[in-house]
Design an enzyme around this catalytic site. Structure first.
Site, short mmCIF file in Angstrom:
data_model
loop_
_atom_site.label_atom_id
_atom_site.label_comp_id
_atom_site.label_asym_id
_atom_site.label_seq_id
_atom_site.Cartn_x
_atom_site.Cartn_y
_atom_site.Cartn_z
N GLY A 12 0.78 -1.24 0.00
CA GLY A 12 0.00 0.00 0.00
C GLY A 12 0.80 1.28 0.00
O GLY A 12 0.29 2.33 0.41
N ASN A 14 1.61 2.98 -2.62
CA ASN A 14 0.91 3.88 -3.54
C ASN A 14 -0.39 4.40 -2.92
O ASN A 14 -0.69 5.58 -3.03
CB ASN A 14 0.61 3.16 -4.87
CG ASN A 14 1.82 3.14 -5.77
OD1 ASN A 14 2.17 4.14 -6.38
ND2 ASN A 14 2.48 1.99 -5.83
N LEU A 86 -4.76 -7.06 -7.19
CA LEU A 86 -4.38 -8.22 -8.01
C LEU A 86 -5.55 -9.06 -8.51
O LEU A 86 -5.34 -10.01 -9.25
CB LEU A 86 -3.38 -9.08 -7.24
CG LEU A 86 -2.10 -8.32 -6.86
CD1 LEU A 86 -1.12 -9.24 -6.15
CD2 LEU A 86 -1.46 -7.67 -8.07
N ILE A 89 -10.91 -7.19 -12.40
CA ILE A 89 -12.11 -6.36 -12.20
C ILE A 89 -13.24 -6.90 -13.07
O ILE A 89 -13.08 -7.07 -14.28
CB ILE A 89 -11.80 -4.89 -12.57
CG1 ILE A 89 -10.67 -4.34 -11.68
CG2 ILE A 89 -13.04 -4.02 -12.46
CD1 ILE A 89 -10.99 -4.28 -10.19
N ASN A 103 -5.42 2.18 -13.54
CA ASN A 103 -4.52 1.18 -12.95
C ASN A 103 -3.08 1.66 -13.16
O ASN A 103 -2.79 2.34 -14.15
CB ASN A 103 -4.71 -0.16 -13.66
CG ASN A 103 -3.78 -1.24 -13.12
OD1 ASN A 103 -3.64 -1.41 -11.90
ND2 ASN A 103 -3.14 -1.98 -14.01
N HIS A 105 0.77 0.12 -13.65
CA HIS A 105 1.50 -1.13 -13.91
C HIS A 105 3.00 -0.80 -13.92
O HIS A 105 3.41 0.18 -14.54
CB HIS A 105 1.07 -1.73 -15.25
CG HIS A 105 1.70 -3.08 -15.48
ND1 HIS A 105 1.21 -4.23 -14.90
CD2 HIS A 105 2.79 -3.44 -16.18
CE1 HIS A 105 1.98 -5.25 -15.24
NE2 HIS A 105 2.95 -4.80 -16.02
N ASP A 146 -4.31 -5.15 -18.25
CA ASP A 146 -3.24 -4.26 -18.74
C ASP A 146 -3.41 -3.79 -20.18
O ASP A 146 -2.44 -3.52 -20.87
CB ASP A 146 -1.86 -4.95 -18.61
CG ASP A 146 -1.57 -5.36 -17.18
OD1 ASP A 146 -2.07 -4.69 -16.26
OD2 ASP A 146 -0.83 -6.34 -17.00
C1 GAR Z 1 3.19 -1.28 -7.53
O1 GAR Z 1 4.53 -1.30 -7.96
C2 GAR Z 1 2.27 -1.40 -8.72
O2 GAR Z 1 2.79 -0.80 -9.86
C3 GAR Z 1 2.18 -2.89 -8.87
O3 GAR Z 1 2.10 -3.38 -7.57
C4 GAR Z 1 2.88 -2.54 -6.71
C5 GAR Z 1 2.07 -2.25 -5.47
O4 GAR Z 1 2.88 -1.66 -4.49
N1 GAR Z 1 1.03 -3.27 -9.66
C6 GAR Z 1 1.03 -4.34 -10.45
O5 GAR Z 1 1.98 -5.07 -10.56
C7 GAR Z 1 -0.25 -4.55 -11.22
N2 GAR Z 1 -0.10 -5.54 -12.25
P1 GAR Z 1 2.23 -0.98 -3.21
O6 GAR Z 1 1.25 -1.98 -2.58
O7 GAR Z 1 3.36 -0.67 -2.30
O8 GAR Z 1 1.51 0.26 -3.68
#
Ligand code: GAR
Length: 190
Positions: A12, A14, A86, A89, A103, A105, A146
């Protein structure tokens, strides 16, 4: 005031960055809800600490239109942000939030996207492929993993000596800098 729901499955970083950005800026929007599919995910503690309500949902709940749409109505959600979420949707939610769901990526899509490509799996694949650069992609969510329209990309070099941990750190920095600002821009036109 526009109401954002952040969907997240893990650490989390982000989600926290987005919550803080909208708490500190007077830009007519706030994160009103964090939705998570894992009861032990650290993002739930971050949400609590920042005073944002959260809700844990199962895969079956996510697929149930009445359950999810009544949750979205309860918090008057205008916009959804997937920040390391993950689960796939369901089509009804993509339809309801057409061009109002983003989203992030951790690669330069269409490279290193698709099912199974998340988090460290992506960074390991980038290093294994000997890529000279990687980056982040922020895109609207469609029914395919994606593949929605790309709104923003930023890149960073990959050195020959970089490990997947090095790449992860560079990606994390890009995400922290750009993601909230891109969300704020997308909110203006929704
Ligand atoms: C992030 O790096 C995001 O880009 C990636 O998961 C991480 C979550 O980090 N998303 C994907 O890989 C989606 N396919 P966080 O929980 O620390 O925000």
């Amino acid at each position: 005031m526009k109401h954002i729901a952040v969907f997240a499955s893990g650490n989390g970083t982000n989600a926290e960055n987005i919550i803080r950005y909208f708490q500190s800026a007077d830009n007519g929007a706030e994160v009103s809800l964090v939705v998570c599919n894992r009861p032990d995910a650290h993002v739930l503690q971050r949400a609590e600490r920042l005073g944002v309500p959260s809700c844990v949902i199962s895969r079956d709940m996510l697929r149930d239109q009445e359950t999810i749409m009544s949750l979205m109505r309860r918090y008057e959600i205008d916009f959804i942000v997937l920040a390391g979420f993950l689960l796939m949707i369901p089509p009804f939610l993509v339809g309801q939030y057409n061009r109002r769901m983003l989203n992030i990526h951790p690669s330069l899509l269409p490279k290193f996207g698709g099912k199974g490509m998340y988090g460290d799996n992506v960074h390991k694949a980038v290093v294994a492929a000997g890529e000279a650069e990687t980056g982040i992609t922020i895109h609207f969510v469609s029914e395919q993993y994606d593949e929605g329209d790309i709104l923003f990309q930023a890149s960073t070099p990959v050195e020959a000596t970089d490990t997947h941990e090095d790449v992860a750190r560079k990606i994390h920095e890009l995400e922290q800098i750009h993601f909230p600002r891109v969300i704020a821009g997308a909110l203006l036109s929704c």
